[in-house]
Design a protein around this motif. Sequence first.
Motif, mmCIF file in Angstrom:
data_model
loop_
_atom_site.group_PDB
_atom_site.id
_atom_site.type_symbol
_atom_site.label_atom_id
_atom_site.label_comp_id
_atom_site.label_asym_id
_atom_site.label_seq_id
_atom_site.Cartn_x
_atom_site.Cartn_y
_atom_site.Cartn_z
ATOM 1 N N LEU A 1 77.094 22.328 40.607
ATOM 2 C CA LEU A 1 76.467 22.261 39.294
ATOM 3 C C LEU A 1 77.044 23.319 38.361
ATOM 4 O O LEU A 1 77.370 23.039 37.206
ATOM 5 N N TYR A 2 77.213 24.517 38.868
ATOM 6 C CA TYR A 2 77.771 25.605 38.065
ATOM 7 C C TYR A 2 79.207 25.283 37.636
ATOM 8 O O TYR A 2 79.574 25.456 36.483
ATOM 9 N N GLN A 3 80.014 24.790 38.559
ATOM 10 C CA GLN A 3 81.401 24.459 38.241
ATOM 11 C C GLN A 3 81.491 23.318 37.239
ATOM 12 O O GLN A 3 82.325 23.340 36.326
ATOM 13 N N THR A 4 80.616 22.323 37.377
ATOM 14 C CA THR A 4 80.596 21.198 36.444
ATOM 15 C C THR A 4 80.236 21.670 35.046
ATOM 16 O O THR A 4 80.865 21.286 34.061
ATOM 17 N N GLN A 5 79.227 22.531 34.947
ATOM 18 C CA GLN A 5 78.820 23.054 33.645
ATOM 19 C C GLN A 5 79.948 23.861 33.011
ATOM 20 O O GLN A 5 80.219 23.741 31.814
ATOM 21 N N ALA A 6 80.621 24.672 33.794
ATOM 22 C CA ALA A 6 81.729 25.474 33.270
ATOM 23 C C ALA A 6 82.852 24.575 32.753
ATOM 24 O O ALA A 6 83.435 24.840 31.698
ATOM 25 N N THR A 7 83.137 23.499 33.461
ATOM 26 C CA THR A 7 84.170 22.561 33.036
ATOM 27 C C THR A 7 83.787 21.876 31.732
ATOM 28 O O THR A 7 84.605 21.756 30.815
ATOM 29 N N ILE A 8 82.539 21.456 31.620
ATOM 30 C CA ILE A 8 82.067 20.806 30.384
ATOM 31 C C ILE A 8 82.167 21.764 29.214
ATOM 32 O O ILE A 8 82.612 21.395 28.125
ATOM 33 N N GLU A 9 81.779 23.007 29.422
ATOM 34 C CA GLU A 9 81.861 23.994 28.347
ATOM 35 C C GLU A 9 83.308 24.246 27.935
ATOM 36 O O GLU A 9 83.611 24.422 26.764
ATOM 37 N N LYS A 10 84.216 24.244 28.900
ATOM 38 C CA LYS A 10 85.630 24.435 28.595
ATOM 39 C C LYS A 10 86.153 23.302 27.716
ATOM 40 O O LYS A 10 86.810 23.538 26.698
ATOM 41 N N HIS B 1 75.580 24.158 20.853
ATOM 42 C CA HIS B 1 74.256 24.734 21.054
ATOM 43 C C HIS B 1 73.600 24.181 22.318
ATOM 44 O O HIS B 1 73.047 24.932 23.120
ATOM 45 N N MET B 2 73.690 22.872 22.506
ATOM 46 C CA MET B 2 73.093 22.255 23.694
ATOM 47 C C MET B 2 73.774 22.746 24.966
ATOM 48 O O MET B 2 73.117 22.999 25.979
ATOM 49 N N SER B 3 75.064 22.911 24.919
ATOM 50 C CA SER B 3 75.808 23.399 26.076
ATOM 51 C C SER B 3 75.394 24.824 26.424
ATOM 52 O O SER B 3 75.157 25.153 27.588
ATOM 53 N N LEU B 4 75.280 25.663 25.408
ATOM 54 C CA LEU B 4 74.879 27.050 25.656
ATOM 55 C C LEU B 4 73.439 27.133 26.143
ATOM 56 O O LEU B 4 73.118 27.946 27.014
ATOM 57 N N GLN B 5 72.562 26.297 25.617
ATOM 58 C CA GLN B 5 71.176 26.294 26.063
ATOM 59 C C GLN B 5 71.053 25.799 27.494
ATOM 60 O O GLN B 5 70.219 26.287 28.252
ATOM 61 N N SER B 6 71.881 24.858 27.884
ATOM 62 C CA SER B 6 71.803 24.330 29.251
ATOM 63 C C SER B 6 72.208 25.384 30.279
ATOM 64 O O SER B 6 71.799 25.314 31.432
ATOM 65 N N ARG B 7 72.993 26.366 29.851
ATOM 66 C CA ARG B 7 73.364 27.453 30.772
ATOM 67 C C ARG B 7 72.132 28.195 31.259
ATOM 68 O O ARG B 7 72.113 28.715 32.373
ATOM 69 N N ASN B 8 71.092 28.250 30.439
ATOM 70 C CA ASN B 8 69.866 28.947 30.822
ATOM 71 C C ASN B 8 69.156 28.258 31.981
ATOM 72 O O ASN B 8 68.325 28.864 32.651
ATOM 73 N N LEU B 9 69.472 26.997 32.205
ATOM 74 C CA LEU B 9 68.828 26.236 33.277
ATOM 75 C C LEU B 9 69.555 26.378 34.610
ATOM 76 O O LEU B 9 69.032 25.980 35.642
ATOM 77 N N LEU B 10 70.751 26.946 34.574
ATOM 78 C CA LEU B 10 71.560 27.048 35.783
ATOM 79 C C LEU B 10 71.419 28.411 36.443
ATOM 80 O O LEU B 10 71.236 29.418 35.763
ATOM 81 N N PRO B 11 71.530 28.446 37.751
ATOM 82 C CA PRO B 11 71.525 29.743 38.421
ATOM 83 C C PRO B 11 72.803 30.505 38.094
ATOM 84 O O PRO B 11 73.848 29.894 37.845
ATOM 85 N N SER B 12 72.723 31.816 38.062
ATOM 86 C CA SER B 12 73.943 32.581 37.809
ATOM 87 C C SER B 12 74.847 32.500 39.031
ATOM 88 O O SER B 12 74.395 32.201 40.132
#
Length: 65
Positions: A49-58, A26-37
């Motif tokens: 930042l986008y690549q780091t978030q994608a890696t964490i979600e993976k 849930h926290m990971s999905l919510q943090s996506r809202n804070l990132l630019p598309s």
Amino acid sequence: MNFKSDSLTQSMNDDVRDYVAHLQLHMSLQSRNLLPSMNQVQDSRDNLLYQTQATIEKYTSRELA
């Protein structure tokens, strides 16, 4: 310890583990809202930042499976 208390302890541990896994997702999905598309990424910092978030979600999704 007897069988009932061991079973109850294991059940509680499983419940806590499931709760933490769902909370992390849930926290990971919510943090996506804070990132630019990705379409709006123009700055190298935003891209990193986008690549780091994608890696964490993976990694998170692999741990939950």
